[in-house]
Scaffold this active site. Structure first.
Site, PDB file in Angstrom:
ATOM      1  N   GLU A  92       0.865  -1.184   0.000  1.00 47.40           N
ATOM      2  CA  GLU A  92       0.000   0.000   0.000  1.00 47.40           C
ATOM      3  C   GLU A  92       0.901   1.234   0.000  1.00 47.40           C
ATOM      4  OE1 GLU A  92      -2.479  -0.306   3.476  1.00 47.40           O
ATOM      5  OE2 GLU A  92      -3.322  -2.238   2.841  1.00 47.40           O
TER       6      GLU A  92
ATOM      7  N   GLY B 123       1.368   3.336   2.257  1.00 47.51           N
ATOM      8  CA  GLY B 123       2.098   3.456   3.518  1.00 47.51           C
ATOM      9  C   GLY B 123       2.678   2.145   4.019  1.00 47.51           C
TER      10      GLY B 123
ATOM     11  N   SER C 299       7.958  -2.107   2.644  1.00 45.85           N
ATOM     12  CA  SER C 299       8.797  -3.075   3.370  1.00 45.85           C
ATOM     13  C   SER C 299       8.110  -3.535   4.652  1.00 45.85           C
ATOM     14  CB  SER C 299      10.160  -2.451   3.715  1.00 45.85           C
ATOM     15  OG  SER C 299      10.892  -2.224   2.537  1.00 45.85           O
TER      16      SER C 299
ATOM     17  N   GLN D  74      41.386  -6.692 -23.096  1.00 44.11           N
ATOM     18  CA  GLN D  74      41.292  -7.302 -21.769  1.00 44.11           C
ATOM     19  C   GLN D  74      40.256  -6.635 -20.865  1.00 44.11           C
ATOM     20  OE1 GLN D  74      45.287  -7.571 -20.230  1.00 44.11           O
ATOM     21  NE2 GLN D  74      45.623  -9.524 -21.247  1.00 44.11           N
TER      22      GLN D  74
ATOM     23  N   GLY E 237      28.628   0.815 -25.587  1.00 42.45           N
ATOM     24  CA  GLY E 237      29.008   2.228 -25.704  1.00 42.45           C
ATOM     25  C   GLY E 237      27.788   3.098 -25.961  1.00 42.45           C
ATOM     26  N   GLY E 238      27.944   4.073 -26.847  1.00 41.50           N
ATOM     27  CA  GLY E 238      26.855   5.017 -27.137  1.00 41.50           C
ATOM     28  C   GLY E 238      25.602   4.308 -27.629  1.00 41.50           C
TER      29      GLY E 238
ATOM     30  N   GLU F  32       8.939  -7.460  -4.617  1.00 38.77           N
ATOM     31  CA  GLU F  32       8.881  -8.695  -3.805  1.00 38.77           C
ATOM     32  C   GLU F  32       9.900  -8.677  -2.662  1.00 38.77           C
ATOM     33  OE1 GLU F  32       7.864 -12.429  -5.620  1.00 38.77           O
ATOM     34  OE2 GLU F  32       7.046 -11.386  -7.369  1.00 38.77           O
TER      35      GLU F  32
ATOM     36  N   THR G  81      12.505  -5.430  -1.032  1.00 36.96           N
ATOM     37  CA  THR G  81      13.744  -4.765  -1.472  1.00 36.96           C
ATOM     38  C   THR G  81      14.946  -5.624  -1.074  1.00 36.96           C
ATOM     39  OG1 THR G  81      13.995  -3.632   0.641  1.00 36.96           O
ATOM     40  CG2 THR G  81      12.748  -2.469  -1.070  1.00 36.96           C
TER      41      THR G  81
HETATM   42  N1  CAA Z   1       7.222 -17.745   7.052  1.00 37.60           N
HETATM   43  C1  CAA Z   1       6.231 -17.924   7.965  1.00 37.60           C
HETATM   44  N2  CAA Z   1       5.997 -17.036   8.966  1.00 37.60           N
HETATM   45  C2  CAA Z   1       6.784 -15.940   9.030  1.00 37.60           C
HETATM   46  C3  CAA Z   1       7.842 -15.717   8.105  1.00 37.60           C
HETATM   47  C4  CAA Z   1       8.050 -16.668   7.096  1.00 37.60           C
HETATM   48  N3  CAA Z   1       9.011 -16.522   6.196  1.00 37.60           N
HETATM   49  N4  CAA Z   1       8.442 -14.555   8.420  1.00 37.60           N
HETATM   50  C5  CAA Z   1       7.820 -14.074   9.506  1.00 37.60           C
HETATM   51  N5  CAA Z   1       6.817 -14.912   9.867  1.00 37.60           N
HETATM   52  C6  CAA Z   1       5.908 -14.782  11.022  1.00 37.60           C
HETATM   53  C7  CAA Z   1       6.718 -14.736  12.298  1.00 37.60           C
HETATM   54  O1  CAA Z   1       6.966 -16.013  12.798  1.00 37.60           O
HETATM   55  C8  CAA Z   1       5.812 -13.920  13.198  1.00 37.60           C
HETATM   56  O2  CAA Z   1       4.790 -14.786  13.670  1.00 37.60           O
HETATM   57  P1  CAA Z   1       4.206 -14.621  15.186  1.00 37.60           P
HETATM   58  O3  CAA Z   1       3.587 -13.247  15.228  1.00 37.60           O
HETATM   59  O4  CAA Z   1       3.224 -15.726  15.293  1.00 37.60           O
HETATM   60  O5  CAA Z   1       5.392 -14.733  16.094  1.00 37.60           O
HETATM   61  C9  CAA Z   1       5.157 -12.928  12.247  1.00 37.60           C
HETATM   62  O6  CAA Z   1       5.227 -13.530  10.953  1.00 37.60           O
HETATM   63  C10 CAA Z   1       5.827 -11.564  12.244  1.00 37.60           C
HETATM   64  O7  CAA Z   1       7.179 -11.765  11.856  1.00 37.60           O
HETATM   65  P2  CAA Z   1       8.297 -10.633  11.946  1.00 37.60           P
HETATM   66  O8  CAA Z   1       8.277 -10.063  13.337  1.00 37.60           O
HETATM   67  O9  CAA Z   1       9.565 -11.191  11.428  1.00 37.60           O
HETATM   68  O10 CAA Z   1       7.711  -9.527  10.960  1.00 37.60           O
HETATM   69  P3  CAA Z   1       8.265  -8.092  10.603  1.00 37.60           P
HETATM   70  O11 CAA Z   1       7.162  -7.124  10.766  1.00 37.60           O
HETATM   71  O12 CAA Z   1       9.559  -7.831  11.302  1.00 37.60           O
HETATM   72  O13 CAA Z   1       8.497  -8.192   9.013  1.00 37.60           O
HETATM   73  C11 CAA Z   1       9.734  -8.598   6.985  1.00 37.60           C
HETATM   74  C12 CAA Z   1       9.401  -9.029   8.418  1.00 37.60           C
HETATM   75  C13 CAA Z   1      10.681  -9.664   6.495  1.00 37.60           C
HETATM   76  C14 CAA Z   1      10.385  -7.231   6.902  1.00 37.60           C
HETATM   77  C15 CAA Z   1       8.436  -8.602   6.138  1.00 37.60           C
HETATM   78  O14 CAA Z   1       7.571  -7.558   6.507  1.00 37.60           O
HETATM   79  C16 CAA Z   1       8.719  -8.492   4.659  1.00 37.60           C
HETATM   80  O15 CAA Z   1       9.035  -9.485   4.000  1.00 37.60           O
HETATM   81  N6  CAA Z   1       8.601  -7.274   4.082  1.00 37.60           N
HETATM   82  C17 CAA Z   1       8.709  -7.090   2.644  1.00 37.60           C
HETATM   83  C18 CAA Z   1       7.373  -7.229   2.012  1.00 37.60           C
HETATM   84  C19 CAA Z   1       7.440  -7.494   0.542  1.00 37.60           C
HETATM   85  O16 CAA Z   1       8.226  -8.306   0.091  1.00 37.60           O
HETATM   86  N7  CAA Z   1       6.586  -6.802  -0.216  1.00 37.60           N
HETATM   87  C20 CAA Z   1       6.515  -6.958  -1.632  1.00 37.60           C
HETATM   88  C21 CAA Z   1       5.117  -7.319  -2.027  1.00 37.60           C
HETATM   89  S1  CAA Z   1       4.871  -7.967  -3.633  1.00 37.60           S
HETATM   90  C22 CAA Z   1       5.311  -6.824  -4.751  1.00 37.60           C
HETATM   91  O17 CAA Z   1       6.400  -6.367  -4.724  1.00 37.60           O
HETATM   92  C23 CAA Z   1       4.362  -6.378  -5.829  1.00 37.60           C
HETATM   93  C24 CAA Z   1       4.180  -7.286  -6.947  1.00 37.60           C
HETATM   94  O18 CAA Z   1       3.052  -7.466  -7.360  1.00 37.60           O
HETATM   95  C25 CAA Z   1       5.313  -7.937  -7.648  1.00 37.60           C
END
Ligand code: CAA
Length: 409
Positions: free
Chosen positions: A128, A130, A133, A281, A342-343, A366, A368
């Site tokens: 979204e 806001g 990541s 090279q 190049g260019g 997916e 950063t």
């Molecule tokens: N598998 C299963 N569960 C997981 C997990 C995983 N890989 N990673 C975390 N969890 C669970 C944890 O166990 C935890 O569970 P509990 O609450 O039960 O303990 C919960 O999820 C929260 O985990 P974190 O505290 O680790 O979560 P966080 O808030 O610190 O976030 C993060 C972790 C890795 C930063 C995550 O938010 C993330 O991957 N962010 C990036 C998002 C992303 O990739 N967005 C892109 C979307 S798609 C796109 O780009 C558009 C498109 O269409 C191509």
């Protein structure tokens, strides 16, 4: 622990089909669709007819059940011809995976066969304005109302938006909960209140639409709640990304190889100082580094994909490693490929500039590459618990204070 990487005959066959489709329907028209910012429907039709959308879907739901390694092999071939088309294909797997990992039997029976046949395209609505990541910081809500959920808010960066028929939408269902705030719901195209907003004008991957999706009191039956249990959305999103990131890495390997192949042909043909520039090279260094890194990335992708297929615990870390490494490599290789041209490389008259433009987003979407490094480091720090036998080889607190005392003396 290393694991076996097994290339089945079926996976190799699917790869060969993808290469044929890429040569015939993707590469020759990549520039045209890029300029027009139009979806290559003819290639998508060829992919559907060849059964490639079945690749990652289990056999019991009409797929080939060939797994993520096969998905990566197919994606790599398509992306080698056009990174934009590579993501247009792979994003179907991203959008479908929440249903695969979390859906009920009825939900799988309902949606997966149509996706496998290529009759329905899929999109993944997590990000979204806001919440990028910080995927947990969503604001789109789904409120229970009788037997329905009512979805309100806007999603950003929906790849395949408008083209897709099925959207996996991550929404807040319990704002008071910390760990169970989010649930995923399926929204089908045509549901009243659902619309595509701004269509982004992008630097690269211009043949695949990336849009805002708007949910204005979108009412879906409770049967569309993925898994039929609220609060599982964040987990399902993370599990999905673990399975989808190797395919982004495969797009990157395809893009790197595509750029390198062009640079190689050009370097052999282009003459300066009376010799092909490939005999110099400094050009050889760029070519050698490019092929070395592309090969390393490719094997990391295959390792990550097969770890996921085989259910290895290391797959979360390997998926992040492959996504991060391969996409950084794609950017580096595309940059050097432009340098070799190049260019001419800077001109939109030739496809090499498009490889460069397309590569950048791979480091962003997916998750950063900063997020990937965070995921890798978190795993690594946990793994350190298994290294207790090395405690004897690091300085103790006592030894450290002895050292500082002797320095002062
Ligand atoms: N598998 C299963 N569960 C997981 C997990 C995983 N890989 N990673 C975390 N969890 C669970 C944890 O166990 C935890 O569970 P509990 O609450 O039960 O303990 C919960 O999820 C929260 O985990 P974190 O505290 O680790 O979560 P966080 O808030 O610190 O976030 C993060 C972790 C890795 C930063 C995550 O938010 C993330 O991957 N962010 C990036 C998002 C992303 O990739 N967005 C892109 C979307 S798609 C796109 O780009 C558009 C498109 O269409 C191509």
């Amino acid at each position: 622990m290393p694991h076996d990487i097994v290339f089945t005959d079926q996976a190799k066959e699917l790869q060969a089909i993808a290469r044929e489709i890429a040569d015939k329907y993707v590469r020759p028209v990549a520039a045209k669709y890029d300029k027009a910012q139009e979806y290559n429907r003819e290639a998508a039709q060829a992919v559907a007819e060849a059964g490639l959308f079945k690749t990652f879907i289990p056999k019991e739901y009409g797929g080939h059940g060939a797994g993520i390694l096969a998905l990566c092999l197919v994606t790599e071939e398509l992306a080698k011809a056009d990174s934009g088309f590579g993501v247009a294909f792979a994003v179907n797997a991203l959008g479908t995976t929440p249903i695969l990992v979390g859906g009920t039997e009825e939900q799988k029976q309902k949606w997966l066969p149509q996706i496998a046949r290529g009759e329905k395209f899929v999109a993944f609505c997590l990000s979204e304005k806001g919440a990028g990541s910080d995927a947990g910081g969503l604001s789109v809500t789904a409120e229970k109302d009788g037997d329905d959920y009512v979805i309100r808010g806007e999603k950003k960066w929906t790849t395949n938006g408008g083209i897709a028929d099925i959207y996996s939408v991550f929404c807040v269902t319990d704002p008071t909960s910390k760990s169970r705030r989010i649930s995923a719901l399926v929204v089908e195209k045509g549901t009243p209140g659902f619309s595509v907003g701004k269509v982004e004008d992008k630097m690269g991957i211009r043949c695949v639409p990336v849009v805002e999706t708007h949910f204005d009191n979108v009412r879906v039956p409770k049967e569309n709640l993925i898994g039929q249990r609220e609060g599982m959305g964040f987990k399902h999103a993370m599990m999905t990304l673990d399975r989808a990131r190797p395919a982004v890495a495969a797009q990157a390997v395809g893009a790197a190889q595509g750029a390198l192949d062009l640079a190689l042909v050009y370097a052999n043909r282009r003459k300066q100082f009376g010799k092909p520039i490939s005999s110099f090279q400094m050009v050889q260094k760029m070519l050698a580094d490019a092929t070395m890194k592309t090969d390393a990335a490719r094997w990391l992708v295959y390792a990550a994909a097969s770890a996921t297929d085989q259910g290895f615990k290391t797959s979360n870390k390997l998926a992040a490693e492959s996504k991060c490494y391969a996409t950084d490599v794609a950017m580096e290789v595309a940059t050097d490929a432009v340098q070799i041209f190049g260019g001419y490389g800077f001109m939109e008259d030739y496809p090499i500039a498009k490889f460069f433009r397309d590569a950048k987003i791979l480091q962003i979407y997916e998750g950063t590459n900063q997020v990937q490094r965070m995921v890798i480091a978190r795993n690594l720090i946990k793994e350190a618990e298994g290294l207790a036998h090395l405690e004897d080889y690091i300085p103790t607190e006592e030894q450290k204070s002895y050292c500082s005392e002797s320095v002062e003396a």
